[in-house]
Write a protein that holds these residues in place. Structure first.
Motif, mmCIF file in Angstrom:
data_model
loop_
_atom_site.group_PDB
_atom_site.id
_atom_site.type_symbol
_atom_site.label_atom_id
_atom_site.label_comp_id
_atom_site.label_asym_id
_atom_site.label_seq_id
_atom_site.Cartn_x
_atom_site.Cartn_y
_atom_site.Cartn_z
ATOM 1 N N ASP A 9 1.123 -1.444 -0.054
ATOM 2 C CA ASP A 9 -0.116 -0.128 0.110
ATOM 3 C C ASP A 9 0.779 1.110 0.003
ATOM 4 O O ASP A 9 0.614 2.121 -0.747
ATOM 5 C CB ASP A 9 -1.208 -0.301 0.985
ATOM 6 N N ARG A 12 2.914 1.541 -3.318
ATOM 7 C CA ARG A 12 1.584 1.878 -4.518
ATOM 8 C C ARG A 12 1.266 3.869 -4.238
ATOM 9 O O ARG A 12 1.247 4.004 -4.885
ATOM 10 C CB ARG A 12 0.607 0.887 -4.216
ATOM 11 N N TYR A 13 1.215 3.963 -3.187
ATOM 12 C CA TYR A 13 0.676 5.453 -3.092
ATOM 13 C C TYR A 13 1.828 6.148 -3.457
ATOM 14 O O TYR A 13 2.220 7.154 -4.005
ATOM 15 C CB TYR A 13 0.234 6.313 -1.673
ATOM 16 N N GLU A 16 2.848 6.383 -7.096
ATOM 17 C CA GLU A 16 1.756 7.266 -7.644
ATOM 18 C C GLU A 16 2.495 8.975 -7.410
ATOM 19 O O GLU A 16 2.409 9.373 -8.959
ATOM 20 C CB GLU A 16 0.458 6.987 -7.283
#
Length: 201
Positions: A9, A12-13, A16
């Motif tokens: 998690d 991923r952020y 991004e």
């Protein structure tokens, strides 16, 4: 609902945010990626240079994993704000490549260590310098998202491009006339609110 993987998690952020920040450079001239667009000098390439150093510090040096990358702007007695802008001798390619290498180094740290691993932040005061990997990743993620937001506004001031990535701007549809009318409505509302008597008067 599937079980959450905290590392996945966070990564991923973080990725991004990294991608969004670099996208802000695409299609712009050397002048536009470097020019200061705020009174404090905020500029696109400087933001990338800054976050590269942040990743290498918090997700490298802090956990005894120095990258070996020379960062002269962070050395002894550095010029103030030297990490927030690019000199003529620092090319776009050099800074973007440094940032990508910082990702690789930071990701290796995240992969190699447990989130509860304790590190020491070299530039924090002694006795208050310990931090978990989880905290450090969250800190880098928050810093990167913050600067990606700065970059979003700076890019909009340059050529009107907005959003997290091409085709994903999270804005309602509207042509230039709609946006001009919308902005005018906001300006009128702000002026009327400023002129109105205080609530309860």
């Amino acid at each position: 609902m599937t079980a959450s993987d905290a590392k996945a998690d966070l990564h991923r952020y973080l990725q991004e945010a990294r991608d969004a920040l670099l996208w802000k450079l695409e299609g712009l001239s050397e002048y536009d990626i470097r020019r200061p667009l705020t009174p404090t000098g905020t500029n696109l390439l400087g933001l990338v240079k800054h976050v590269a150093g942040v990743e290498l510090g918090y997700l490298g040096d802090t956990f005894g994993r120095p990258s070996g990358e020379p960062l002269p702007w962070l050395g002894e007695s550095p010029e103030l704000n030297a990490d927030m802008w690019a000199t003529v001798d620092e090319s776009r390619e050099q800074i973007v490549d440094l940032y990508r290498r910082a990702w690789t180094h930071a990701d290796a740290t995240i992969d190699a260590l447990a989130l509860d691993t304790i590190g020491k932040v070299p530039w924090w005061p002694s006795g208050r310098d310990e931090v978990t990997l989880h905290h450090a990743v969250v800190r880098v993620l928050a810093d990167t998202q913050r600067h990606a937001g700065h970059a979003d506004i700076v890019r909009e001031l340059i050529d009107g491009a907005v959003g997290e990535k091409e085709g994903k701007n999270s804005l309602p549809p509207g042509d230039p006339a709609w946006w001009e009318d919308y902005r005018s409505r906001l300006e009128r509302a702000a002026r009327e609110a400023d002129a109105a008597p205080p609530t309860g008067a």
